[in-house]
Design a protein around this motif. Structure first.
Motif, PDB file in Angstrom:
ATOM      1  N   ARG A   1      30.203  42.535  36.466  1.00 51.13           N
ATOM      2  CA  ARG A   1      30.575  41.320  35.447  1.00 51.13           C
ATOM      3  C   ARG A   1      31.676  42.082  34.622  1.00 51.13           C
ATOM      4  NH1 ARG A   1      25.785  37.142  33.706  1.00 51.13           N
ATOM      5  NH2 ARG A   1      24.717  37.185  35.744  1.00 51.13           N
TER       6      ARG A   1
ATOM      7  N   ILE B   1      34.810  42.341  36.490  1.00 48.47           N
ATOM      8  CA  ILE B   1      35.520  40.789  36.658  1.00 48.47           C
ATOM      9  C   ILE B   1      36.143  40.494  35.507  1.00 48.47           C
ATOM     10  CG2 ILE B   1      34.839  38.391  36.909  1.00 48.47           C
ATOM     11  CD1 ILE B   1      32.600  39.528  39.034  1.00 48.47           C
ATOM     12  N   ARG B   2      35.511  40.627  34.212  1.00 47.61           N
ATOM     13  CA  ARG B   2      35.954  40.345  33.051  1.00 47.61           C
ATOM     14  C   ARG B   2      37.605  41.159  32.879  1.00 47.61           C
ATOM     15  NH1 ARG B   2      30.605  40.185  30.865  1.00 47.61           N
ATOM     16  NH2 ARG B   2      30.726  42.257  30.279  1.00 47.61           N
TER      17      ARG B   2
ATOM     18  N   HIS C   1      39.396  42.260  35.109  1.00 49.63           N
ATOM     19  CA  HIS C   1      40.441  41.792  36.157  1.00 49.63           C
ATOM     20  C   HIS C   1      40.976  40.528  35.705  1.00 49.63           C
ATOM     21  CE1 HIS C   1      38.773  44.422  39.771  1.00 49.63           C
ATOM     22  NE2 HIS C   1      39.823  45.374  38.670  1.00 49.63           N
ATOM     23  N   HIS C   2      40.036  39.452  35.022  1.00 44.48           N
ATOM     24  CA  HIS C   2      40.419  38.510  34.690  1.00 44.48           C
ATOM     25  C   HIS C   2      41.536  38.567  33.549  1.00 44.48           C
ATOM     26  CE1 HIS C   2      40.612  34.081  33.477  1.00 44.48           C
ATOM     27  NE2 HIS C   2      40.241  34.539  32.156  1.00 44.48           N
TER      28      HIS C   2
ATOM     29  N   LEU D   1      44.672  39.959  35.025  1.00 48.54           N
ATOM     30  CA  LEU D   1      45.375  38.821  35.890  1.00 48.54           C
ATOM     31  C   LEU D   1      46.000  37.724  34.934  1.00 48.54           C
ATOM     32  CD1 LEU D   1      45.960  37.389  38.523  1.00 48.54           C
ATOM     33  CD2 LEU D   1      43.694  36.075  38.439  1.00 48.54           C
ATOM     34  N   THR D   2      45.514  37.439  33.806  1.00 51.57           N
ATOM     35  CA  THR D   2      46.195  36.459  32.830  1.00 51.57           C
ATOM     36  C   THR D   2      47.320  37.331  32.232  1.00 51.57           C
ATOM     37  OG1 THR D   2      44.119  35.629  32.431  1.00 51.57           O
ATOM     38  CG2 THR D   2      45.840  35.371  30.619  1.00 51.57           C
TER      39      THR D   2
ATOM     40  N   SER E   1      46.642  31.818  31.588  1.00 51.54           N
ATOM     41  CA  SER E   1      45.230  32.117  32.347  1.00 51.54           C
ATOM     42  C   SER E   1      45.126  31.180  33.647  1.00 51.54           C
ATOM     43  CB  SER E   1      44.064  31.485  31.383  1.00 51.54           C
ATOM     44  OG  SER E   1      42.858  31.531  32.086  1.00 51.54           O
TER      45      SER E   1
ATOM     46  N   LEU F   1      43.496  28.027  43.116  1.00 48.55           N
ATOM     47  CA  LEU F   1      43.728  28.849  41.959  1.00 48.55           C
ATOM     48  C   LEU F   1      45.223  29.228  41.649  1.00 48.55           C
ATOM     49  CD1 LEU F   1      41.657  30.125  39.533  1.00 48.55           C
ATOM     50  CD2 LEU F   1      42.067  32.257  40.884  1.00 48.55           C
TER      51      LEU F   1
ATOM     52  N   PRO G   1      42.004  38.098  42.510  1.00 52.59           N
ATOM     53  CA  PRO G   1      42.107  36.725  42.436  1.00 52.59           C
ATOM     54  C   PRO G   1      41.053  36.013  43.452  1.00 52.59           C
ATOM     55  CG  PRO G   1      43.971  37.772  43.790  1.00 52.59           C
ATOM     56  CD  PRO G   1      43.230  39.017  43.063  1.00 52.59           C
TER      57      PRO G   1
ATOM     58  N   GLU H   1      37.780  35.889  41.609  1.00 50.47           N
ATOM     59  CA  GLU H   1      37.912  34.694  40.443  1.00 50.47           C
ATOM     60  C   GLU H   1      37.750  33.180  41.468  1.00 50.47           C
ATOM     61  OE1 GLU H   1      40.160  33.783  36.467  1.00 50.47           O
ATOM     62  OE2 GLU H   1      40.121  35.852  37.490  1.00 50.47           O
TER      63      GLU H   1
END
Length: 374
Positions: free
Chosen positions: A188, A191-192, A194-195, A198-199, A205, A266, A301, A304
């Motif tokens: 988790r 993932i946060r 990477h988010h 990515l943003t 976003s 996405l 991605p 996500e």
């Protein structure tokens, strides 16, 4: 109740309608064995000269259906090698990610027994040694019926290959964000991170869009072809061959018209960065195929997109479960999805066939080819 074997090009309009009704009332949904999917696969993926359909009928209704194709251990086709062949029910593997036969609740074990008897009779007629059913759902009602029918008809069922793929079931009660329960704390956190990365890379976003337009098909094909599936030898991108492209465009058009297919897209910077082709059948949603922008791969991605797909499944559909359609040993999705779908390859020896004494078919265990004791 009777069974018959028919070539795809010999099906009548009545046959097609009855086949569709069988799929709609099957004990387990399998969109990949429906006529709108399987027939384009047979037409465009070079199975048409050899693939046949086994239909079980009663009072004008089809109560069980499965395709069959003869596969050999090697490319030699002499009679001495026919005993090394098998009848297989999962045709055109690129197109078919579930090999569970269609069997209606009304037909039940009687229809399945009739189906199996006809397949074994055809295999004996051709002189092949095995009937092989790949990628069969191994934890549902049809698998249980297969075991019962095998026992009742004295046909030994061999489970050669058993594995699991990621799956999501809707819980009975209200459980907030239940789709996240399979993800550990460390993942988790990753993932946060990477988010956020990515943003930052996109400058915005990423947002999820539901698309059913023709442009989405082109976008998906382009995105898939731009990655390793399109560049590596043996890659499975649909644009690698004209036939696979035509197949995909044909099934998308048909299932779009029926309201049973959509793309989860996405998007960021005004373009898709990851896409998933979803198919609805019965109470389930099948994630048939995914693609993502590999220039953004280090930001996850694809992960996500699957997280967004699970949330969309819960909040925007009435489906009871979501099948990732992944291949075996996909630890990536097994670590993301909280539930499992058991899969198996099941086999039957053909009565009165002359089995070889050594395993020659794609690494099957020697016991699969040896005559039964006694």
């Amino acid at each position: 109740m009777r069974a018959r074997i028919v070539a795809p090009n010999e099906l009548t309009k009545t046959d097609l309608a009855a086949w569709s009704d069988c799929a709609a009332s099957s004990l387990e949904p399998n969109p990949f064995f429906e006529p709108s999917w399987l027939l384009p696969a047979i037409e465009y993926l070079d199975e048409s000269p050899t693939t046949m359909l086994v239909l079980v009928e009663h009072s004008g209704a089809i109560q069980a259906c499965v395709p069959i194709v003869e596969v050999a251990a090697d490319q030699r086709s002499t009679e001495s090698h026919r005993k090394h062949s098998a009848l297989e029910t999962r045709v055109a593997p690129t197109a078919v990610t579930l090999g569970t036969p269609l069997v209606t609740a009304e037909g039940g074990s009687e229809a399945l027994a009739c189906l199996l008897t006809e397949i074994l009779r055809e295999a004996e007629h051709r002189g092949v040694g095995l009937v092989i059913m790949e990628w069969v759902g191994n934890d549902g009602p049809i698998a249980r019926l297969l075991r019962e029918v095998a026992n009742q008809t004295n046909n030994t069922l061999i489970e050669f290959d058993v594995w699991e793929r990621g799956f999501l079931s809707r819980p009975v009660g209200d459980e907030e964000s239940y789709w996240l329960r399979g993800i550990g704390k460390n993942r988790r956190r990753t993932i946060r991170q990477h988010h956020m990365q990515l943003t930052a890379a996109l400058g915005t976003s990423p947002s999820l869009h539901i698309r059913t337009d023709g442009g989405a098909i082109d976008e998906f094909l382009r995105l898939e072809a731009s990655g390793w599936k399109g560049h590596q030898p043996g890659g499975l991108a649909f644009r690698q061959q004209a036939g696979t492209t035509k197949f995909f465009e044909a099934v998308c058009s048909r299932y779009f018209d029926e309201g049973r297919m959509w793309f989860l897209s996405l998007e960021g910077r005004g373009a898709p960065i990851a896409m998933m082709c979803c198919v609805r059948s019965g109470d389930g949603i099948f994630a048939y195929r995914t693609a993502y922008d590999e220039e953004l791969a280090k930001f996850g991605p694809g992960v996500e997109l699957f997280l967004a797909a699970m949330e969309h499944f819960d909040r925007n559909t009435d489906a009871r479960w979501f099948d990732t359609c992944s291949a075996r040993d996909n630890e990536h999705l097994l670590g993301l999805f909280p539930d499992r779908r058991a899969m198996a390859t099941v086999m039957f020896r053909v009565p009165n066939s002359h089995e070889p004494t050594k395993p020659v078919y794609r690494g099957l265990p020697e016991a699969a080819f040896l005559p039964e004791p006694g």
